[in-house]
Scaffold this motif. Sequence first.
Motif, PDB file in Angstrom:
ATOM      1  N   ALA A 164       0.686  -1.008   0.076  1.00 17.65           N
ATOM      2  CA  ALA A 164      -0.146   0.061  -0.218  1.00 17.65           C
ATOM      3  C   ALA A 164       0.795   1.416  -0.069  1.00 17.65           C
ATOM      4  CB  ALA A 164      -0.943  -0.035   0.994  1.00 17.65           C
ATOM      5  N   LEU A 165       1.850   1.147   0.845  1.00 11.83           N
ATOM      6  CA  LEU A 165       2.847   2.450   0.913  1.00 11.83           C
ATOM      7  C   LEU A 165       3.488   2.762  -0.558  1.00 11.83           C
ATOM      8  CD1 LEU A 165       4.134   4.568   2.460  1.00 11.83           C
ATOM      9  CD2 LEU A 165       5.784   2.973   3.195  1.00 11.83           C
ATOM     10  N   MET A 166       3.938   1.727  -1.082  1.00  8.82           N
ATOM     11  CA  MET A 166       4.549   1.673  -2.580  1.00  8.82           C
ATOM     12  C   MET A 166       3.538   2.351  -3.442  1.00  8.82           C
ATOM     13  SD  MET A 166       7.205  -1.643  -3.005  1.00  8.82           S
ATOM     14  CE  MET A 166       5.983  -2.839  -3.465  1.00  8.82           C
ATOM     15  N   GLU A 167       2.124   1.795  -3.608  1.00 12.01           N
ATOM     16  CA  GLU A 167       1.284   2.250  -4.098  1.00 12.01           C
ATOM     17  C   GLU A 167       0.884   3.776  -4.148  1.00 12.01           C
ATOM     18  OE1 GLU A 167      -2.177  -0.086  -3.826  1.00 12.01           O
ATOM     19  OE2 GLU A 167      -1.221  -1.748  -4.827  1.00 12.01           O
ATOM     20  N   LEU A 168       0.795   4.369  -2.856  1.00  9.05           N
ATOM     21  CA  LEU A 168       0.701   5.609  -2.405  1.00  9.05           C
ATOM     22  C   LEU A 168       2.011   6.565  -2.856  1.00  9.05           C
ATOM     23  CD1 LEU A 168      -0.951   7.698  -0.997  1.00  9.05           C
ATOM     24  CD2 LEU A 168       0.468   7.336   1.092  1.00  9.05           C
ATOM     25  N   HIS A 169       3.319   5.947  -2.978  1.00 12.76           N
ATOM     26  CA  HIS A 169       4.304   6.564  -3.326  1.00 12.76           C
ATOM     27  C   HIS A 169       4.351   6.816  -4.869  1.00 12.76           C
ATOM     28  CE1 HIS A 169       8.519   7.762  -3.508  1.00 12.76           C
ATOM     29  NE2 HIS A 169       8.535   7.031  -4.534  1.00 12.76           N
ATOM     30  N   MET A 170       3.733   5.808  -5.516  1.00 16.72           N
ATOM     31  CA  MET A 170       3.695   5.922  -7.006  1.00 16.72           C
ATOM     32  C   MET A 170       2.643   6.773  -7.218  1.00 16.72           C
ATOM     33  SD  MET A 170       5.942   4.070  -8.354  1.00 16.72           S
ATOM     34  CE  MET A 170       5.421   3.856 -10.049  1.00 16.72           C
ATOM     35  N   LEU A 171       1.464   7.024  -6.596  1.00 16.42           N
ATOM     36  CA  LEU A 171       0.292   7.812  -6.904  1.00 16.42           C
ATOM     37  C   LEU A 171       0.746   9.408  -6.548  1.00 16.42           C
ATOM     38  CD1 LEU A 171      -2.620   8.592  -7.436  1.00 16.42           C
ATOM     39  CD2 LEU A 171      -2.980   8.168  -5.051  1.00 16.42           C
ATOM     40  N   VAL A 172       1.601   9.673  -5.268  1.00 18.98           N
ATOM     41  CA  VAL A 172       2.200  10.951  -5.114  1.00 18.98           C
ATOM     42  C   VAL A 172       3.008  11.331  -6.259  1.00 18.98           C
ATOM     43  CG1 VAL A 172       3.654  12.167  -3.600  1.00 18.98           C
ATOM     44  CG2 VAL A 172       1.781  10.883  -2.529  1.00 18.98           C
ATOM     45  N   LEU A 173       4.046  10.388  -6.714  1.00 20.24           N
ATOM     46  CA  LEU A 173       4.965  10.754  -7.913  1.00 20.24           C
ATOM     47  C   LEU A 173       4.245  11.119  -9.083  1.00 20.24           C
ATOM     48  CD1 LEU A 173       7.613   8.254  -7.501  1.00 20.24           C
ATOM     49  CD2 LEU A 173       7.900  10.493  -7.220  1.00 20.24           C
ATOM     50  N   SER A 174       3.055  10.614  -9.536  1.00 18.57           N
ATOM     51  CA  SER A 174       2.374  10.962 -10.526  1.00 18.57           C
ATOM     52  C   SER A 174       1.636  12.234 -10.476  1.00 18.57           C
ATOM     53  CB  SER A 174       1.538   9.712 -10.809  1.00 18.57           C
ATOM     54  OG  SER A 174       0.437   9.747  -9.966  1.00 18.57           O
ATOM     55  N   VAL A 175       1.326  12.603  -9.191  1.00 25.12           N
ATOM     56  CA  VAL A 175       0.764  13.741  -9.059  1.00 25.12           C
ATOM     57  C   VAL A 175       1.925  15.102  -9.150  1.00 25.12           C
ATOM     58  CG1 VAL A 175      -0.731  15.190  -7.478  1.00 25.12           C
ATOM     59  CG2 VAL A 175      -1.301  12.959  -7.869  1.00 25.12           C
ATOM     60  N   VAL A 176       2.853  14.840  -8.257  1.00 29.03           N
ATOM     61  CA  VAL A 176       3.839  15.807  -8.020  1.00 29.03           C
ATOM     62  C   VAL A 176       4.678  15.995  -9.487  1.00 29.03           C
ATOM     63  CG1 VAL A 176       5.976  16.219  -7.019  1.00 29.03           C
ATOM     64  CG2 VAL A 176       4.303  15.598  -5.741  1.00 29.03           C
ATOM     65  N   SER A 177       4.970  14.926 -10.272  1.00 32.25           N
ATOM     66  CA  SER A 177       5.545  15.381 -11.729  1.00 32.25           C
ATOM     67  C   SER A 177       4.732  14.517 -12.518  1.00 32.25           C
ATOM     68  CB  SER A 177       7.034  14.910 -11.429  1.00 32.25           C
ATOM     69  OG  SER A 177       6.981  13.303 -11.001  1.00 32.25           O
ATOM     70  N   PRO A 178       3.738  15.094 -13.255  1.00 24.97           N
ATOM     71  CA  PRO A 178       2.864  14.434 -14.132  1.00 24.97           C
ATOM     72  C   PRO A 178       3.409  14.022 -15.127  1.00 24.97           C
ATOM     73  CG  PRO A 178       2.141  16.566 -13.747  1.00 24.97           C
ATOM     74  CD  PRO A 178       3.237  16.304 -12.611  1.00 24.97           C
ATOM     75  N   ASP A 179       3.212  12.927 -15.936  1.00 27.08           N
ATOM     76  CA  ASP A 179       3.960  12.619 -17.223  1.00 27.08           C
ATOM     77  C   ASP A 179       3.608  13.623 -18.153  1.00 27.08           C
ATOM     78  OD1 ASP A 179       5.424  11.181 -18.683  1.00 27.08           O
ATOM     79  OD2 ASP A 179       3.888   9.523 -19.092  1.00 27.08           O
ATOM     80  N   GLU A 180       4.575  14.303 -18.875  1.00 30.47           N
ATOM     81  CA  GLU A 180       4.067  15.130 -19.974  1.00 30.47           C
ATOM     82  C   GLU A 180       4.487  14.821 -21.342  1.00 30.47           C
ATOM     83  OE1 GLU A 180       6.230  18.916 -19.243  1.00 30.47           O
ATOM     84  OE2 GLU A 180       5.980  18.769 -17.255  1.00 30.47           O
ATOM     85  N   ASN A 181       3.555  14.192 -21.953  1.00 26.76           N
ATOM     86  CA  ASN A 181       3.633  13.534 -23.347  1.00 26.76           C
ATOM     87  C   ASN A 181       3.000  14.552 -24.422  1.00 26.76           C
ATOM     88  OD1 ASN A 181       4.701  11.375 -22.286  1.00 26.76           O
ATOM     89  ND2 ASN A 181       2.621  10.316 -22.160  1.00 26.76           N
TER      90      ASN A 181
END
Length: 113
Positions: A96-113
């Motif tokens: 759960a912590l890893m999933e939360l970490h991945m979610l936070v990373l996706s919000v903080v640095s959204p993927d710019e395509n």
Amino acid sequence: MTKFYFQLDGNIIRDALEFLHEGYTEVELDTTHLPAGINAGYYRLQDGVPVLDPALKDEVDKASRPVDYVELERRLAASEARNEQLAAESNANQLALMELHMLVLSVVSPDEN
């Protein structure tokens, strides 16, 4: 050859003597010494030879354990079960912590395509 006299319960040896006694079965063996524990109830007489039965030995050993030992064994089993439960919960929390970490990373640095 040495004569021994066994008290039998079926083929389970319950007692062993070196002298004739009523109700005991005479057995002639190629040894002068019987194995330790021959009269403990975990040897079987098979084809005229005493043979250790590991299943009977375990059964007899369990039955003769002191009450304190049985209680300690029960508590150890409960403790091991609790440790397994805690390990499973810890693994679930880490996931759960890893999933939360991945979610936070996706919000903080959204993927710019």
